[in-house]
Structure formats: C-alpha cells, structure tokens
Design a protein around this motif. Sequence first.
Motif, PDB file in Angstrom:
ATOM      1  N   VAL A 286       0.861  -1.180   0.000  1.00  0.00           N
ATOM      2  CA  VAL A 286       0.000   0.000   0.000  1.00  0.00           C
ATOM      3  C   VAL A 286       0.895   1.226   0.000  1.00  0.00           C
ATOM      4  N   VAL A 287       0.753   2.082  -1.014  1.00  0.00           N
ATOM      5  CA  VAL A 287       1.535   3.308  -1.128  1.00  0.00           C
ATOM      6  C   VAL A 287       0.561   4.471  -1.254  1.00  0.00           C
ATOM      7  N   ALA A 288       0.703   5.459  -0.362  1.00  0.00           N
ATOM      8  CA  ALA A 288      -0.185   6.617  -0.363  1.00  0.00           C
ATOM      9  C   ALA A 288       0.604   7.833   0.069  1.00  0.00           C
ATOM     10  N   GLY A 289       0.187   8.978  -0.420  1.00  0.00           N
ATOM     11  CA  GLY A 289       0.793  10.225   0.015  1.00  0.00           C
ATOM     12  C   GLY A 289       0.430  10.527   1.450  1.00  0.00           C
ATOM     13  N   GLN A 301     -12.833  -3.802  12.832  1.00  0.00           N
ATOM     14  CA  GLN A 301     -12.208  -4.928  12.158  1.00  0.00           C
ATOM     15  C   GLN A 301     -12.169  -6.106  13.121  1.00  0.00           C
ATOM     16  N   GLY A 302     -12.804  -7.202  12.725  1.00  0.00           N
ATOM     17  CA  GLY A 302     -12.858  -8.386  13.572  1.00  0.00           C
ATOM     18  C   GLY A 302     -12.376  -9.610  12.838  1.00  0.00           C
ATOM     19  N   ASP A 303     -12.354 -10.725  13.560  1.00  0.00           N
ATOM     20  CA  ASP A 303     -11.848 -11.973  12.991  1.00  0.00           C
ATOM     21  C   ASP A 303     -12.763 -13.111  13.434  1.00  0.00           C
ATOM     22  N   LEU A 304     -13.460 -13.701  12.478  1.00  0.00           N
ATOM     23  CA  LEU A 304     -14.371 -14.804  12.755  1.00  0.00           C
ATOM     24  C   LEU A 304     -13.767 -16.084  12.194  1.00  0.00           C
ATOM     25  N   ASN A 368      -2.874  -6.853   9.871  1.00  0.00           N
ATOM     26  CA  ASN A 368      -1.962  -7.226   8.800  1.00  0.00           C
ATOM     27  C   ASN A 368      -2.268  -6.425   7.536  1.00  0.00           C
ATOM     28  N   THR A 369      -1.371  -6.563   6.553  1.00  0.00           N
ATOM     29  CA  THR A 369      -1.468  -5.741   5.352  1.00  0.00           C
ATOM     30  C   THR A 369      -2.711  -6.064   4.545  1.00  0.00           C
ATOM     31  N   ARG A 370      -3.088  -7.327   4.477  1.00  0.00           N
ATOM     32  CA  ARG A 370      -4.278  -7.699   3.710  1.00  0.00           C
ATOM     33  C   ARG A 370      -5.529  -7.039   4.281  1.00  0.00           C
ATOM     34  N   ASP A 371      -5.631  -6.996   5.616  1.00  0.00           N
ATOM     35  CA  ASP A 371      -6.781  -6.352   6.228  1.00  0.00           C
ATOM     36  C   ASP A 371      -6.749  -4.842   6.014  1.00  0.00           C
ATOM     37  N   ILE A 373      -5.642  -3.356   3.360  1.00  0.00           N
ATOM     38  CA  ILE A 373      -6.146  -3.147   1.997  1.00  0.00           C
ATOM     39  C   ILE A 373      -7.664  -3.228   1.970  1.00  0.00           C
ATOM     40  N   SER A 374      -8.240  -4.205   2.651  1.00  0.00           N
ATOM     41  CA  SER A 374      -9.695  -4.339   2.691  1.00  0.00           C
ATOM     42  C   SER A 374     -10.337  -3.133   3.362  1.00  0.00           C
ATOM     43  N   ILE A 375      -9.706  -2.624   4.411  1.00  0.00           N
ATOM     44  CA  ILE A 375     -10.265  -1.468   5.120  1.00  0.00           C
ATOM     45  C   ILE A 375     -10.225  -0.236   4.228  1.00  0.00           C
ATOM     46  N   LEU A 376      -9.126  -0.027   3.513  1.00  0.00           N
ATOM     47  CA  LEU A 376      -9.032   1.126   2.627  1.00  0.00           C
ATOM     48  C   LEU A 376     -10.063   1.056   1.512  1.00  0.00           C
ATOM     49  N   ARG A 377     -10.282  -0.118   0.960  1.00  0.00           N
ATOM     50  CA  ARG A 377     -11.299  -0.254  -0.083  1.00  0.00           C
ATOM     51  C   ARG A 377     -12.688  -0.007   0.467  1.00  0.00           C
ATOM     52  N   ALA A 378     -12.943  -0.447   1.695  1.00  0.00           N
ATOM     53  CA  ALA A 378     -14.244  -0.199   2.304  1.00  0.00           C
ATOM     54  C   ALA A 378     -14.444   1.290   2.594  1.00  0.00           C
ATOM     55  N   ILE A 379     -13.370   1.979   3.036  1.00  0.00           N
ATOM     56  CA  ILE A 379     -13.479   3.415   3.298  1.00  0.00           C
ATOM     57  C   ILE A 379     -13.733   4.174   1.998  1.00  0.00           C
TER      58      ILE A 379
END
Length: 392
Positions: A286-289, A301-304, A368-371, A373-379
């Motif tokens: 993930v690269v962002a300014g 963010q949870g884990d089931l 972790n990084t995968r989560d 990425i998912s959070i950024l896409r959801a935002i």
Amino acid sequence: MGTTVSPFTPATRRHPPRLLPGLALAVLSCLIACTALAAPAAGATRVKDLGKLQGWRDNALVGWGIVTGLAGTGDSPGNAATRQALANVFSQFNLAIPAAQIQSRNVAVVMIAASLPPFSREGDTLDITVTSAGDARSLLGGSLLLAPLKAADGHTYALAEGPLSVGGYRYDANGNVVQKNHPTVGSVPGGAKVEKGLQSAVLAEDGRLTFVLANPDYTTAARIASAINAQPGLGSARARDAEAIDIEVPADQRAQPVGFIARIEGLLVEPDGHARVVINERTGTVVAGGEVRISPVAVSQGDLRISIATVNSVSQPGAAWGAAAGGRTALVANSTVDVNEQAGGAFLPPGSSTVADLVQSLARLKTNTRDVISILRAIKAAGALHADLIVQ
C-alpha cells in the motif's frame, strides 16, 4: 573663567539612534520577506525534474543482422532467411555460394533495437538489444556482424556490431535440457556508433519555448508560470493548459538560449498533484501520500473463525443384538462445530485525518497488510477516502 564641558558629561554623551516603531516594523517585515524568499519551501522541486521542453524525445532505431560464432545453437538449416542472409554476406566478399548449399547451425538472424537520444553527435555510442528472429536456441558466445540501424524515416543513423552479452544459457543433450533465463536475447553495451547526428529544435520560429509537465496538473502549471514571471530577465510565461507552459524568450537571448534554459530549469517550484492510493494485492503493498485526507469514519475490524472437526467411530452390536437378531457393525461420524470470534479493533479517526494516521492506528492494533487493503477499499466505498484508489 570659562566652563569646560567634559566629553563624558551627560550633556554630550552619544546614544545609539533609536528607530521609530513604524520604521522598525517595516525593517522586520522586510527581513522576514527576504528570509522567506531565500529559503525554499520544504516540498520545492526543480523545474527540470517536473518535465521537459517540447521537442526533447528519444528516437527508436531498428535493424536486422547476423550473429555468428554460435556453438551449434543457431538457426536450423531449414531456415531460408538465415541461408539467404549468409549468402548475401558471402557475395560481398566475392564468394558465390548458393543459399541452398549453406548448412550451418552457428549462425542466427537477429533483430536489433536501440534508442537515439536528442542532441546526439557523430561518434556517440548507443546500447543495443539483440533478439533472435529465427529458431536459434541460444545466442550465448555469438558476435554481431556490422548492421545498419534505421529510424522511421528510413535513414541510417547508426551502425551496430560487437560481441553479445547474454544473461542466460541453454544446453541440451539426449533429450535433456538445462536453461537459465532467456538465452535468445542479448545486449551489446555501446555496440552502436552514431553516424548521423540529430539536432532537436526546442525553440520555435516565433522565439517561444514550451515546457511540458510529466504529470499534467493545472496548479503545478500555474505555479511554474508564476515562478518564471517573478524572475527578472526570464521573459513572460503563460500556462496553456494542465500540461504545457509557453515561455517567450527575450530577443537578446534567442541566439544563445542555453543560459536562459538553464535559469528556468533551476527554478524551485512546489508541485501539486492528485491524491492517490496505490494498492498491489499480489504483494500486499500500500503506497499513499502522507496528505491524503480521510473524513471522520468509524472502522471496526474483527476476525471470525469457524472450525469443523469430524471423528469417525465404530458401533458394535451387543450380545442381545447379535447376528440372530439382525444386528451389524456400523460406522458413526461425530462432527463438532467450533465458532471463535476474536475481539476486533475499532478505530474512529478524528476530523481531517490522513491515510498515514489511519495506517499507524491500524499498526497499533496489529492489523496485517491484507486487512489494511480491505479497510481502505471499504473506506473508499463509503465515500470517506478523498483520493483515487488504484488497485494493481
């Protein structure tokens, strides 16, 4: 009797002059302004690093040639192009050999590519790339014969030759093959010499230069034009659009524009650009300014985790339920379902927060990084991420 006045008496003691309050404020303001002009902005960048002058471009050169000296890994004898090319080479040395009689696997027909930079002069050297055009198995150990390189206009601008540098190999025997990288592609550093120079015209007939931004942006174009207009002796500049800035060269500097262009390239400008967040799902990058803004948003963010275990057992009939009573052995499967939901982290970024703040907060939650990425896409889907989300 006269009175003598000592130079150290209070009547004649000299005091340092005092500035009037208004004058002192003016001097202080001037010093602050001069300091601000002398110190460049933290994100200031040279104009030459933001783009180039229109007319500066590389020119592609292409040609074909013959690679010789291969250890039996060249084109097959049935390749008509290789036989004809080798026959043409022999004919230049008064060797009349029909193409049908040439049988050699030590020769390969190749294509040659190079890039001719602007302002090239006769005698300059170019790096060339050589690729096999036939069915050769490897170009390792080969040497390129003299070959012309042409541009799109059909004129020859360079001549190429030299031993190839191949970053791989291929060996085969009795059906066994050992290969590393791509042995049918090689290069010759400095293998081409420029025979015809190229002069790029950057100054138009009306005495204007056009500076082209690498990343078109209206704000950056306006800042460059303002920086040029603020410097005395640099003429006038106007931002034509988000990519091009037209610069009028003074009449007394058009004959020798090198110094004029050097002054423009050295100007410091703070570039602006579009807010972007680049995500590579394959590598989890993930690269962002640092200034990409996020509106107030709640993130949970949870884990089931669900695990299903099956234990197989055998049921044997008792004495009362023997074979006479029709009883038999049965296989019984006992399954257990376990649902475990770990406590997820919750995050509520404050107003006008950035992606950097969000990532730091998620790092403290050990996300972790995968989560991430998912959070950024959801935002972004929620409309709280004010940037272009680019997924690679």
